[in-house]
Design an enzyme around this catalytic site. Sequence first.
Site, PDB file in Angstrom:
ATOM      1  CB  ALA A   1      54.326  51.849  55.302  1.00 43.11           C
ATOM      2  NE  ARG A   2      53.294  52.798  62.208  1.00 41.35           N
ATOM      3  CZ  ARG A   2      53.568  52.472  63.404  1.00 41.35           C
ATOM      4  NH1 ARG A   2      52.833  51.504  64.204  1.00 41.35           N
ATOM      5  NH2 ARG A   2      54.568  53.042  64.216  1.00 41.35           N
TER       6      ARG A   2
ATOM      7  CE  LYS B   1      52.054  53.202  71.907  1.00 39.41           C
ATOM      8  NZ  LYS B   1      52.847  52.968  70.581  1.00 39.41           N
TER       9      LYS B   1
ATOM     10  CB  CYS C   1      62.475  44.650  70.465  1.00 35.68           C
ATOM     11  SG  CYS C   1      63.978  45.818  70.485  1.00 35.68           S
TER      12      CYS C   1
END
Length: 617
Positions: free
Chosen positions: A380-381, A224, A266
């Site tokens: 968390a990823r 990003k 979403c």
Amino acid sequence: MFNDKFNKTQEAKIEKIKNQEVLKYISGMIKLCEPRELFVNTGSNEDISYVKNMALTLGEEIPLAKNGHTMHFDNYNDQARDKENTRILVPKGMELQNTNTLDRDTGVAEVLGFFKDIMRNKTMIIGFYSLGPSNSEFSIPCLQITDSFYVTHSENILYRSGYEDFVRNEKMPYFFRLLHSAGKVDDRKTSIELDKRRIYLDITGDSVYSVNTQYAGNSVGLKKLSMRLAIYHAQKEGWLCEHMLLMGIKGKDKTTYIAGAFPSMCGKTSTAMIEGETIVGDDIAYIREVHKELRAVNVEKGMFGIIQGINSKDDPLLWKAINKEDEVIFSNILMTKEKDVHWIGKDGEIPQEGINFSGPWKKGNTDKNGKEIPVSHLNARFTMGLGGLENLDPDWDNKGGMLVSALVYGGRDSDTSCPVEEAFDWSHGIIIKGASLESETTAATLGKAGVRVIDPMSNMDFVSVPLGNYIKMNLDFGKKLKTQPAIFGVNYFLKDKEGKFINGREDKKAWYIWIEKRVNGRAKVIKMPTGNIPLYEDLKDIFSSVLGKDFTLEDYNKLFTIRIQENLAKLERIRAYYTKLKDIPKELFDVLNGQKTRLLAAKEKFASDYILPSSFK
């Protein structure tokens, strides 16, 4: 300077690069950061293996029981994007709206001060990457310098190697320069000087600076952070950098590709992973006009996704991928003494104890405010390559991009928008579905549920140009195209009067099957004041044949009844938002006015605020 830091093997790698601007930049960063030694990551199998092994050797990652799986922990207060200290550096005279900025000269001087001698007794890792397919008209070459083998390991998984592009080109129009340091670290190898954490984006200097942070959202500069640099270039060069998934919907005789933008929480990843369809990418797309067609590429080759809620029932394809014996980095979840892992929403019972994002953990532990610490951080990823996905589109890495037939915008909306609706045309779609994208917050993300946030194109956090310019850029892009993709709005979160979701989680597949039929001329519509909606008969057939569910007329009416007052209220929120900003295109207000006129006319004609679809047949 190079000879003092390189051994012969690393020196041979750098000698292949003849681009003087690249060599000058590397030399300057060596002088600034004063590393003990240098390692050049070319993307070769040998280099990739070395990076992963060093991340384990240095303790930046911990090996897990399953082959290929590793665990990484960030500092307790360094586990999400730092919005306050993430700033776009702007030269004097440039004004950006709705974003965190800082004077360029001031910001560069401050952050370079933090980097002075920061890599003493550390290895400087120099990596070369490509955003988008290498050696294509979409690609942007990137030079990453960091002292973190975890960050480099993550980037090796997430991005294509660009080393050969740098070797091939003695001159480049531009390349992104990404400088990162974890700074001082503790015994867990997590950044500790968080008061000096800075993430600065020099958009006119094509540079990202990230210091005193390890969390990948702050430190993996190609994600990003580089997106802001790309949007700035897209504005100047006439293309689009969008916060969009890319996926394929299988039809009768071909796959139709769509791009979709969704704010956090979403349904973006679950949409990209719909069973039976194909994924090209789940996060960032570069979009260009190629021979009067809209074509797009996935900027990445991996996924850095939120792991909360992933389980075998709700996300079977992701579940299979992250449980394979393949390369996966887990961050800030629970690790047991058996080197197994657990996270919120995972299959099975929560272990009684282990190590997680807070340190040693037992079930029932509380934080300093007395709040129970969950088994894993809400943010968390997992980090993995797309190659582990069974549904990866076979053409996902096409250098010419994917031909996109539809754009989709979706947010969390409990009371206004129907589940799927086609815009009347490109302008209507960009304004009403994209620039008017609004989403309700969740308690899990912001602590207060139901707050409506306007998030144009789901890209507001990353727009590095004036918002009016960005909207105009989207509007003008459609004028270049021989055939404009259809634009749709979707909403998975409509609720009834009792506050219960009307949609089932799996119902989204039906909306995309209908979109595929619509863009290929196999579905008719009802024209409503806000857009075109599906016929009941078409959806009934799709629900029956694809989902094996009965879809009643009552269901249809609940979902597609037009809510006049709610739509009018949303228009007023959107109008008020844009009225406060400078240089918003007049076309935006014209389209909003047209929508309002149609809604008021329908209200007057039918003397009701809630009008059934059948009234418009």
